[in-house]
Design a protein around this motif. Structure first.
Motif, PDB file in Angstrom:
ATOM      1  N   LYS A   1     -34.038  47.919  -8.174  1.00 26.64           N
ATOM      2  CA  LYS A   1     -34.405  47.036  -9.332  1.00 26.64           C
ATOM      3  C   LYS A   1     -33.129  45.921  -9.456  1.00 26.64           C
ATOM      4  CE  LYS A   1     -37.119  50.024 -11.928  1.00 26.64           C
ATOM      5  NZ  LYS A   1     -37.455  50.401 -13.605  1.00 26.64           N
ATOM      6  N   ASN A   2     -31.990  46.586  -9.230  1.00 31.38           N
ATOM      7  CA  ASN A   2     -30.670  45.269  -9.427  1.00 31.38           C
ATOM      8  C   ASN A   2     -30.324  44.880  -8.089  1.00 31.38           C
ATOM      9  OD1 ASN A   2     -29.848  47.886  -8.257  1.00 31.38           O
ATOM     10  ND2 ASN A   2     -27.857  47.971  -9.402  1.00 31.38           N
ATOM     11  N   TRP A   3     -31.265  44.510  -7.341  1.00 28.75           N
ATOM     12  CA  TRP A   3     -31.160  43.677  -5.958  1.00 28.75           C
ATOM     13  C   TRP A   3     -30.927  42.399  -6.120  1.00 28.75           C
ATOM     14  CZ3 TRP A   3     -29.790  45.556  -1.294  1.00 28.75           C
ATOM     15  CH2 TRP A   3     -30.234  44.458   0.085  1.00 28.75           C
ATOM     16  N   ILE A   4     -29.951  41.823  -5.515  1.00 25.55           N
ATOM     17  CA  ILE A   4     -29.824  40.084  -5.718  1.00 25.55           C
ATOM     18  C   ILE A   4     -30.662  39.499  -4.263  1.00 25.55           C
ATOM     19  CG2 ILE A   4     -28.287  38.243  -5.569  1.00 25.55           C
ATOM     20  CD1 ILE A   4     -26.105  40.379  -6.894  1.00 25.55           C
TER      21      ILE A   4
ATOM     22  N   ARG B   1     -22.644  36.488  -1.782  1.00 25.83           N
ATOM     23  CA  ARG B   1     -23.771  35.524  -2.327  1.00 25.83           C
ATOM     24  C   ARG B   1     -24.997  36.388  -2.703  1.00 25.83           C
ATOM     25  NH1 ARG B   1     -20.659  31.649  -4.257  1.00 25.83           N
ATOM     26  NH2 ARG B   1     -19.398  30.965  -2.707  1.00 25.83           N
ATOM     27  N   SER B   2     -25.689  36.981  -1.805  1.00 17.83           N
ATOM     28  CA  SER B   2     -27.221  37.662  -2.272  1.00 17.83           C
ATOM     29  C   SER B   2     -27.147  38.642  -0.977  1.00 17.83           C
ATOM     30  CB  SER B   2     -28.303  36.326  -2.270  1.00 17.83           C
ATOM     31  OG  SER B   2     -28.152  35.692  -1.166  1.00 17.83           O
ATOM     32  N   GLY B   3     -28.494  39.314  -1.224  1.00 16.20           N
ATOM     33  CA  GLY B   3     -28.980  40.163  -0.331  1.00 16.20           C
ATOM     34  C   GLY B   3     -28.110  41.666  -0.536  1.00 16.20           C
ATOM     35  N   TYR B   4     -27.824  41.968  -1.610  1.00 12.38           N
ATOM     36  CA  TYR B   4     -27.287  43.114  -1.789  1.00 12.38           C
ATOM     37  C   TYR B   4     -27.269  43.865  -3.391  1.00 12.38           C
ATOM     38  CZ  TYR B   4     -23.642  40.689  -4.504  1.00 12.38           C
ATOM     39  OH  TYR B   4     -22.981  40.094  -5.462  1.00 12.38           O
TER      40      TYR B   4
ATOM     41  N   GLY C   1     -23.222  45.417  -8.074  1.00  8.60           N
ATOM     42  CA  GLY C   1     -22.360  46.485  -8.600  1.00  8.60           C
ATOM     43  C   GLY C   1     -22.092  47.478  -7.693  1.00  8.60           C
ATOM     44  N   ARG C   2     -22.496  47.195  -6.319  1.00  8.76           N
ATOM     45  CA  ARG C   2     -22.265  48.230  -5.040  1.00  8.76           C
ATOM     46  C   ARG C   2     -20.513  48.261  -4.950  1.00  8.76           C
ATOM     47  NH1 ARG C   2     -24.978  47.520   0.660  1.00  8.76           N
ATOM     48  NH2 ARG C   2     -22.727  47.807   1.200  1.00  8.76           N
ATOM     49  N   LYS C   3     -20.283  49.646  -4.972  1.00  4.85           N
ATOM     50  CA  LYS C   3     -18.691  49.813  -4.720  1.00  4.85           C
ATOM     51  C   LYS C   3     -18.008  49.131  -3.842  1.00  4.85           C
ATOM     52  CE  LYS C   3     -18.707  54.051  -7.619  1.00  4.85           C
ATOM     53  NZ  LYS C   3     -18.346  55.460  -7.851  1.00  4.85           N
ATOM     54  N   ASP C   4     -18.618  49.228  -2.507  1.00  3.62           N
ATOM     55  CA  ASP C   4     -17.886  48.859  -1.468  1.00  3.62           C
ATOM     56  C   ASP C   4     -17.842  47.331  -1.441  1.00  3.62           C
ATOM     57  OD1 ASP C   4     -20.740  48.762  -0.879  1.00  3.62           O
ATOM     58  OD2 ASP C   4     -20.526  49.176   1.327  1.00  3.62           O
ATOM     59  N   ILE C   5     -18.922  46.830  -1.670  1.00  4.05           N
ATOM     60  CA  ILE C   5     -18.969  45.260  -1.870  1.00  4.05           C
ATOM     61  C   ILE C   5     -18.189  44.648  -3.006  1.00  4.05           C
ATOM     62  CG2 ILE C   5     -20.499  43.394  -2.419  1.00  4.05           C
ATOM     63  CD1 ILE C   5     -22.495  44.354  -0.838  1.00  4.05           C
ATOM     64  N   VAL C   6     -17.924  45.370  -4.271  1.00  2.00           N
ATOM     65  CA  VAL C   6     -17.043  45.111  -5.160  1.00  2.00           C
ATOM     66  C   VAL C   6     -15.638  45.123  -4.650  1.00  2.00           C
ATOM     67  CG1 VAL C   6     -16.302  45.688  -7.639  1.00  2.00           C
ATOM     68  CG2 VAL C   6     -18.652  45.252  -7.115  1.00  2.00           C
ATOM     69  N   TYR C   7     -15.309  46.176  -3.921  1.00  2.00           N
ATOM     70  CA  TYR C   7     -13.684  46.619  -3.517  1.00  2.00           C
ATOM     71  C   TYR C   7     -13.417  45.624  -2.487  1.00  2.00           C
ATOM     72  CZ  TYR C   7     -10.050  49.078  -1.377  1.00  2.00           C
ATOM     73  OH  TYR C   7      -8.919  49.565  -1.067  1.00  2.00           O
ATOM     74  N   LEU C   8     -14.380  45.214  -1.718  1.00  2.00           N
ATOM     75  CA  LEU C   8     -13.763  44.231  -0.695  1.00  2.00           C
ATOM     76  C   LEU C   8     -13.850  42.961  -1.151  1.00  2.00           C
ATOM     77  CD1 LEU C   8     -13.138  43.684   2.425  1.00  2.00           C
ATOM     78  CD2 LEU C   8     -15.835  43.424   2.890  1.00  2.00           C
ATOM     79  N   SER C   9     -14.654  42.498  -2.181  1.00  2.00           N
ATOM     80  CA  SER C   9     -14.642  41.167  -2.743  1.00  2.00           C
ATOM     81  C   SER C   9     -13.349  40.945  -3.556  1.00  2.00           C
ATOM     82  CB  SER C   9     -15.938  40.655  -3.698  1.00  2.00           C
ATOM     83  OG  SER C   9     -15.795  41.717  -4.714  1.00  2.00           O
ATOM     84  N   LYS C  10     -12.675  42.152  -4.045  1.00  2.00           N
ATOM     85  CA  LYS C  10     -11.764  42.002  -5.009  1.00  2.00           C
ATOM     86  C   LYS C  10     -10.209  42.107  -4.136  1.00  2.00           C
ATOM     87  CE  LYS C  10     -13.449  43.645  -9.344  1.00  2.00           C
ATOM     88  NZ  LYS C  10     -13.483  44.830 -10.410  1.00  2.00           N
ATOM     89  N   SER C  11     -10.285  42.487  -2.859  1.00  2.00           N
ATOM     90  CA  SER C  11      -9.384  42.609  -1.877  1.00  2.00           C
ATOM     91  C   SER C  11      -8.656  41.235  -1.288  1.00  2.00           C
ATOM     92  CB  SER C  11      -9.484  43.387  -0.668  1.00  2.00           C
ATOM     93  OG  SER C  11      -8.244  43.612   0.016  1.00  2.00           O
ATOM     94  N   ASP C  12      -7.279  41.180  -1.410  1.00  2.00           N
ATOM     95  CA  ASP C  12      -6.703  40.102  -0.897  1.00  2.00           C
ATOM     96  C   ASP C  12      -5.897  40.656   0.460  1.00  2.00           C
ATOM     97  OD1 ASP C  12      -4.498  41.476  -1.733  1.00  2.00           O
ATOM     98  OD2 ASP C  12      -3.598  40.138  -2.851  1.00  2.00           O
ATOM     99  N   ARG C  13      -6.402  41.456   1.403  1.00  2.00           N
ATOM    100  CA  ARG C  13      -5.728  42.240   2.541  1.00  2.00           C
ATOM    101  C   ARG C  13      -6.542  42.115   3.692  1.00  2.00           C
ATOM    102  NH1 ARG C  13      -4.327  48.284   1.430  1.00  2.00           N
ATOM    103  NH2 ARG C  13      -6.436  47.958   0.575  1.00  2.00           N
ATOM    104  N   MET C  14      -7.524  41.393   3.533  1.00  2.00           N
ATOM    105  CA  MET C  14      -8.431  41.238   4.871  1.00  2.00           C
ATOM    106  C   MET C  14      -7.833  39.962   5.549  1.00  2.00           C
ATOM    107  SD  MET C  14     -12.524  40.638   4.960  1.00  2.00           S
ATOM    108  CE  MET C  14     -13.387  40.474   6.452  1.00  2.00           C
TER     109      MET C  14
END
Length: 258
Positions: A129-132, A202-205, A208-221
Motif C-alpha cells: 500500500k505504501n508503494w511510490i 524518486r519513485s518505484g519503491y 520507508g524501506r530501510k536500505d533505501i533510506v540508509y543509502l539516501s542519507k549516506s555521504d560515503r558512496m
C-alpha cells in the motif's frame, strides 16, 4: 537482505560496471570483483560491441560467490542496445533477468529519444500500500542503468545528475568532484577521476524501506572513472556503496580488450 533489496543491489552493480568498446566492431570485455566488508560476494563480466553503423550492445552477467552463496544463490543477466548519437550512448532497449534462489523476474524497458515508452515486469509483482508509483513525468529524459554511466572524453564527469530507471525504481545519482586517485588493474594503470555520489530515490519503491533510506542519507558512496584513451571515454573502475551490512566495493580486475 530482502528479495527486492537484492534486486536493487544487482541493479546498482549493473549501473556501475559497463565499459565500452574501443572502436567499431571491436569487442571489449571487463571483469569485476564484488566484496562486502572485504569478503567476496559476487563476480561480474561485461562484453560491449559497437558497430560501424554506430549501434551498440552491452551484455553482462553477475553471479554470487563466496559468502553470498551460503545464504542464497543470486544470478543476473542484463543487456542494453542503442545507438551512439551526439557523442552519447542512447538506449533503445534494456533488460534484466534476475534470479534469487528459485525466484526469477524479468525487467524490460523500451526507450525512444531518451524517454521511456514501455516498462514491464514478468511476473507482475504485488505492490504494498505504501508503494511510490513511477509517474509519467519520471519516465521522461531517463537513462538506462548500464550505458547511462559511460561518458565521452570531453565530459565533466563529476558535475552532473544522472536520472536512472532500472525497470522498477527511478533514482537520481548526483555526482560531484572529489579529486583524482591512482588506479591499477589488468589493462589499465593511471589516474582515476573520483566522484562523490548522492543517491536520491524518486519513485518505484516502498516508502520507508530501510536500505533505501540508509543509502539516501549516506555521504560515503563513490565512483571512480578511468579514461580509455583508445575509446576516448570515461567508465567506472571502482565503486563504493555503503550498506547496513558493511561497505560494498566493486573493483575492475580486467579493463581491456577481450
Amino acid at each position: 537482505m530482502a528479495h527486492s533489496g537484492r534486486r536493487i543491489f544487482i541493479s546498482a552493480i549493473t549501473a556501475l560496471l559497463a565499459i565500452p568498446a574501443a572502436a567499431a566492431e571491436i569487442q571489449h570485455r571487463t571483469e569485476y570483483r564484488v566484496t562486502l566488508a572485504g569478503l567476496p560476494i559476487a563476480r561480474a563480466a561485461f562484453l560491449t560491441e559497437i558497430e560501424d553503423d554506430h549501434s551498440y550492445k552491452i551484455a553482462g552477467s553477475i553471479n554470487s560467490a563466496g559468502l553470498a552463496d551460503l545464504v542464497t544463490t543470486i544470478s543476473a543477466k542484463t543487456s542494453v542496445t542503442g545507438v551512439v548519437r551526439d557523442d552519447k550512448l542512447q538506449a533503445s532497449k534494456y533488460s534484466l533477468y534476475y534470479k534469487s534462489g528459485k525466484k526469477a523476474r524479468v525487467y524490460e524497458v523500451s526507450y525512444r529519444d531518451g524517454n521511456i515508452v514501455s516498462a514491464t515486469t514478468t511476473p507482475p509483482p504485488k505492490r504494498p500500500k505504501n508503494w511510490i508509483d513511477v509517474t509519467p513525468r519520471d519516465m521522461r529524459s531517463v537513462l538506462d542503468p548500464i550505458s547511462g554511466l559511460i561518458f565521452t572524453g570531453g565530459t565533466k564527469v563529476c558535475s552532473q545528475t544522472l536520472p536512472i530507471f532500472d525497470g522498477e525504481t527511478r533514482m537520481d545519482l548526483v555526482l560531484s568532484p572529489k579529486g583524482d586517485e591512482d588506479f591499477s588493474t589488468n589493462g589499465f594503470k593511471g589516474k582515476a577521476t573520483v566522484c562523490s555520489v548522492r543517491f536520491v530515490p524518486r519513485s518505484g519503491y516502498k516508502k520507508g524501506r530501510k536500505d533505501i533510506v540508509y543509502l539516501s542519507k549516506s555521504d560515503r558512496m563513490e565512483i571512480w572513472f578511468a579514461k580509455s584513451d583508445a575509446a576516448n571515454v570515461y567508465a567506472p573502475v571502482y565503486v563504493r556503496i555503503p550498506t547496513e551490512y558493511g561497505m560494498v566495493t566493486i573493483t575492475a580486475v580486467k579493463y581491456g580488450s577481450s
